[in-house]
Scaffold this motif. Structure first.
Motif, PDB file in Angstrom:
ATOM      1  N   ALA A 157     -36.661  -6.819  12.990  1.00  0.00           N
ATOM      2  CA  ALA A 157     -36.620  -6.819  14.450  1.00  0.00           C
ATOM      3  C   ALA A 157     -35.414  -6.034  14.955  1.00  0.00           C
ATOM      4  CB  ALA A 157     -36.581  -8.254  14.968  1.00  0.00           C
ATOM      5  N   GLY A 158     -34.268  -6.205  14.304  1.00  0.00           N
ATOM      6  CA  GLY A 158     -33.079  -5.479  14.716  1.00  0.00           C
ATOM      7  C   GLY A 158     -33.219  -3.978  14.520  1.00  0.00           C
ATOM      8  N   VAL A 159     -33.794  -3.574  13.392  1.00  0.00           N
ATOM      9  CA  VAL A 159     -33.986  -2.150  13.121  1.00  0.00           C
ATOM     10  C   VAL A 159     -34.911  -1.522  14.152  1.00  0.00           C
ATOM     11  CG1 VAL A 159     -35.056  -0.523  11.511  1.00  0.00           C
ATOM     12  CG2 VAL A 159     -33.488  -2.270  10.657  1.00  0.00           C
ATOM     13  N   TYR A 160     -36.022  -2.190  14.415  1.00  0.00           N
ATOM     14  CA  TYR A 160     -36.982  -1.631  15.369  1.00  0.00           C
ATOM     15  C   TYR A 160     -36.376  -1.538  16.774  1.00  0.00           C
ATOM     16  CZ  TYR A 160     -41.164  -0.907  18.120  1.00  0.00           C
ATOM     17  OH  TYR A 160     -42.086  -0.384  18.999  1.00  0.00           O
ATOM     18  N   THR A 161     -35.687  -2.591  17.210  1.00  0.00           N
ATOM     19  CA  THR A 161     -35.104  -2.597  18.547  1.00  0.00           C
ATOM     20  C   THR A 161     -34.023  -1.537  18.680  1.00  0.00           C
ATOM     21  OG1 THR A 161     -35.574  -4.969  18.731  1.00  0.00           O
ATOM     22  CG2 THR A 161     -33.964  -4.040  20.273  1.00  0.00           C
ATOM     23  N   ASP A 162     -33.184  -1.381  17.652  1.00  0.00           N
ATOM     24  CA  ASP A 162     -32.136  -0.366  17.691  1.00  0.00           C
ATOM     25  C   ASP A 162     -32.740   1.033  17.727  1.00  0.00           C
ATOM     26  OD1 ASP A 162     -30.283  -2.366  17.612  1.00  0.00           O
ATOM     27  OD2 ASP A 162     -29.873  -2.180  15.464  1.00  0.00           O
TER      28      ASP A 162
END
Length: 357
Positions: free
Chosen positions: A278-283
């Motif tokens: 989730a963090g990778v996609y959002t960033d």
């Protein structure tokens, strides 16, 4: 995209018929852009085929499969330029990224790159997506068996072996009504080409609506124009609620609870955990300026949001992979009578429908 040639232009330069050029593209012989029922070709592809024909070497089958663009759109949208002229084509796209993770075919290199980084950050992601396909089938079957009216929130790109409206047609006949909702350009165009077109649905009640789930009041008003909300309906959201912030999710769940009839059902699939992905996609989306994100949740947290809005009888359907690991969230929930005291519960997950074949 200025180097795209029409089928007639490409066929003329190749010295072949329109049908032959389309067949090469349909069979994957040469890369092409699929727009509705037409194919468009890059100038580089045309040059390659012309050289191949001049030298007597067939332009297939040893072509570079990634040299072209593979995406389904409607002819009308492409003709008006609403898709071809937008910068979003160069951005990571939620529908295409999850289509790639779900072993689909309509994704581009930037989506592959994001998906790989997500899998590296959350090693269990690939296993969850593999299990999710079976979990999604179970959720869709349960909703379509229980309700003649179905709302698919965030329908995404058509990848399922049988779409909800096709299942409803078999189970409910002419009583079946299906509304697909999305605000992604690629998903809307593909859904309209495959699911809303009269030749595909043969007169049955199928609608594809361009709506954003972050504005639930607009959503429920539009749904009332196409469905009878005075009787229970079925709601589907498969890997859709992952893209809503907590307050957006709560607003959507509460708005539908206030408008739908008691006994309505909601089938949900959602990634479980996957904080790293989730963090990778959002960033990645934030770097590109894309208006999308991915939110990590667990089953208890998701259930509390629904329970607070009046959705009860949470029934988990998550299958577990033989190799272990955390399965995706897959559940069914039913709207209780507390939000509408003057109505009675008129639907049940276990009640089979009257079949109209």
């Amino acid at each position: 995209m200025d180097d795209l040639l029409t089928p007639a232009q490409a066929a003329t330069q190749w010295g072949v018929s329109y049908a032959t050029a389309a067949r090469w593209a349909r069979e994957g012989t040469i890369p092409a852009l699929h727009v509705g029922r037409r194919y468009y070709y890059r100038q580089g592809t045309v040059d390659h085929v012309r050289r191949a024909r001049t030298t007597g070497v067939a332009p297939y089958p040893n072509h570079c499969a990634n040299a072209g663009v593979a995406m389904t759109m409607t002819w009308g949208a492409a003709r008006s330029g609403t898709l071809l002229d937008r910068e979003e084509w160069a951005l990571t796209n939620a529908a295409r990224t999850f289509d790639y993770l779900d072993y689909g075919k309509d994704s581009w290199s930037q989506d592959h790159h994001t998906a790989v980084k997500m899998a590296e950050a959350s090693p269990g992601l690939a296993g969850q997506m593999l299990v999710h396909r079976k979990a999604r089938e179970g959720v869709v079957d349960a909703v379509c068996h229980s309700f003649s009216q179905v709302i698919d929130l965030g329908c995404g790109l058509p990848t399922m072996r049988r779409a909800p409206h096709e299942r409803g047609r078999v189970l409910w006949g002419s009583r079946a009504r299906t509304v697909y909702v999305d605000h992604d350009l690629a998903a809307l165009a593909a859904a309209r080409a495959w699911w809303e077109h009269p030749a595909q649905v043969r007169g049955y009640n199928v609608r594809v609506l361009d709506l954003d789930l972050r504005f639930p009041e607009t959503l429920v008003n539009a749904l009332g124009e196409h469905l009878d909300l005075s009787v229970p309906v079925g709601v589907l959201s498969t890997l859709t609620l992952d893209h809503l912030q907590d307050e957006e999710l709560a607003g959507l769940v509460e708005a539908l609870a206030a408008r739908l009839a008691p006994g309505s059902g909601w089938g949900v699939t959602h990634l479980s955990g996957m904080v790293g992905a989730a963090g990778v996609y959002t960033d990645q989306a934030r770097e590109q300026g894309a208006d999308t994100r991915l939110v990590a949740r667990d089953s208890d947290g998701l259930r509390k949001v629904f329970k607070a809005a009046g959705w009860g009888r949470w029934r988990g359907l998550s299958p577990r992979e033989s190799g272990g690991g955390e399965p995706p969230i897959a559940a069914l929930t039913t709207l209780g009578t507390s939000t509408h005291p003057d109505r009675t519960d008129r639907a049940s997950w276990t009640a089979p429908p009257e079949r109209h074949l």
